[in-house]
Design a protein around this motif. Sequence first.
Motif, PDB file in Angstrom:
ATOM      1  N   PHE A 361       0.847  -1.196   0.000  1.00 18.00           N
ATOM      2  CA  PHE A 361       0.000   0.000   0.000  1.00 18.00           C
ATOM      3  C   PHE A 361       0.879   1.242   0.000  1.00 18.00           C
ATOM      4  CE2 PHE A 361      -2.978   3.064   2.102  1.00 18.00           C
ATOM      5  CZ  PHE A 361      -3.915   3.078   1.076  1.00 18.00           C
ATOM      6  N   TRP A 362       0.493   2.218  -0.816  1.00 10.88           N
ATOM      7  CA  TRP A 362       1.355   3.368  -1.065  1.00 10.88           C
ATOM      8  C   TRP A 362       0.651   4.714  -0.846  1.00 10.88           C
ATOM      9  CZ3 TRP A 362      -1.465   0.589  -4.380  1.00 10.88           C
ATOM     10  CH2 TRP A 362      -2.217   1.234  -5.357  1.00 10.88           C
ATOM     11  N   LEU A 363      -0.555   4.739  -0.296  1.00 16.57           N
ATOM     12  CA  LEU A 363      -1.347   5.964  -0.261  1.00 16.57           C
ATOM     13  C   LEU A 363      -1.652   6.423   1.165  1.00 16.57           C
ATOM     14  CD1 LEU A 363      -3.804   4.997  -3.130  1.00 16.57           C
ATOM     15  CD2 LEU A 363      -1.962   6.686  -3.263  1.00 16.57           C
ATOM     16  N   TYR A 364      -0.735   6.189   2.098  1.00 14.91           N
ATOM     17  CA  TYR A 364      -0.988   6.583   3.484  1.00 14.91           C
ATOM     18  C   TYR A 364      -1.143   8.093   3.638  1.00 14.91           C
ATOM     19  CZ  TYR A 364       0.120   1.827   4.977  1.00 14.91           C
ATOM     20  OH  TYR A 364       0.101   0.472   5.161  1.00 14.91           O
ATOM     21  N   GLU A 365      -0.352   8.870   2.932  1.00 15.93           N
ATOM     22  CA  GLU A 365      -0.438  10.324   3.068  1.00 15.93           C
ATOM     23  C   GLU A 365      -1.773  10.836   2.539  1.00 15.93           C
ATOM     24  OE1 GLU A 365       1.498  12.576   4.671  1.00 15.93           O
ATOM     25  OE2 GLU A 365       2.399  10.728   5.436  1.00 15.93           O
TER      26      GLU A 365
END
Length: 565
Positions: A361-365
């Motif tokens: 997963f790459w969309l924490y911000e």
Amino acid sequence: MTFAAADAAIDVVIVGSGAAGGMAAYSLTKAGLRCLMLEAGRNYDPQAEVNMFAPESDAPLRGSGTPDKPFGYFDATVDGGWQIEGEPYTMQEGTDFRWWRPRMLGGRTNHWGRHVPRFGAYDFKPFSRDGLGVDWPIGYDDVAPFYDRVERMIGVNGGPIGLENHPDSPAGCLMPPPKPRVPEMLITAAAESLGIPVRAAHTAVLTRDMPDPVAPRSACFNATPCTRGCTIGAMFQTTTSLLPMAKATGKLRVVTDAMVSRVVMGSGTRAAGVEYVDRKTGQRHQVTARAVVLAAGTGETTRLLLNSGKDGRGLANSSGELGRNLTDSTGASFRAYIPGLANRPRYNEDGIGGQHIYIPFWLYEQQKRGELDFARGYHFEINGRFGIPPETALPRVWGPALKQAVRARSGATIGLVLRGEMIPNKDSYCEIDPGVKDRFGIPVLRFAFKWSQHEVNQVAHGRRAAHSVFRRLNGTILDPDLPPERIMTAGGEIIHELGTARMGADKRMSVVDGYGQTWDVDNIILMDGATFASGPHKNPTLTILALALRASERLAARLTSGALA
């Protein structure tokens, strides 16, 4: 005197022989404690039973799944499945929940995905981040040393990740990862051109030999499906590693076909032991021990405690949380036919069992800024290699033309398989069915389950992301155009059920403390996924093993010091 004597006193009775039970047996016997392991399923020896090399053409129906072998004729599961004769479970009206029970020595470790990412700091403190669910009473720093040890102990291959909330392993923890296959390299190029990161997967398959005088294990030779079981021990199973090593101490006795029905209480707030039913004869037996470790899997551990109380609430349930907070990973699969992969030269593209790369997963911000309509993450596991293409990837032709199309399109279909986090909700739980018992007279579990809009939106977002990768490769998308609710797996189908006896810092809101010790009975310790305070999108087995090692060492210290008489 070693524990070989049948009448030797038992320090710890361990219920279950999978990841948690195997780790408990290994750690506790190494500490000199005498353990009795009770396994509901039959004995299983991979070296004697596994047929690693037989072609599917040698099997009935060419190895296809059947009701008694859901994952195929050669699958390692020998006595269990979604349904077990005489051992039912029930569901509330409107619920679709699947409960997989392996019923064999070694439990689910004989058949599992082997993907072992670490949980990150956010995963242990989700409430603090988004106000949903609860925080764990422990954090990443508490578990990290045990992750290090487990990765070395079981043999994990992988590489650096270097992404937010995806902790890297210190030097010396991981074996080298296998090289990506051609379809995986193509996916990497397409995804990264879209800003979607791709990394080497962390997988519990050896890429180097692991010598051991008792349980030597050999590196994977990249030729047979892991789900058949592994006679050389390349894939981590407790049956080829932790259990043989625990037995070698002379401190472990294993009894199979032992269906534990309840925890037996002694005086005060102490458990005296457990009662079990011999699945072959139906006879009931009681065993006594100084401590009870429940590691039977989320559902069975919860059923045991619910069936052990005298007031209808279950044992160790003063909080009322026992059976609540049931979660499973979300699941959906996306596929595409990639013309650029058609008609490529044939070569051995097997590799280790499963994926060599994955998409974390790459969309924490963006999630933190409120730009997404779902609160928790997902990842993609990847498939694509030579094999019979799906029907949807083939033209409507027959005879020689069909054979040619199959040859040409073999290896030209790729898949992205989503696994995501579910947030606990009030509509998802398990309880004792008031009117149904199994063939041993033990009341069965009844499940209620419901995905929330967070999970539905998450899967919809994942489909858009997967399709963007496919379109970047000029692929033909093979997925049906259905609402996200229609493409999601049923509850339990991913076999990651968690959370029904969650840990916490407040005994009014949790069943166990940060070490898995029940608040109400201080010599009952839970070591499986039932204790999870949340179910992050990352597959849970590595964390189950790490927490079981941590809890076992604390239990050993209490028993050997006399703190737990």
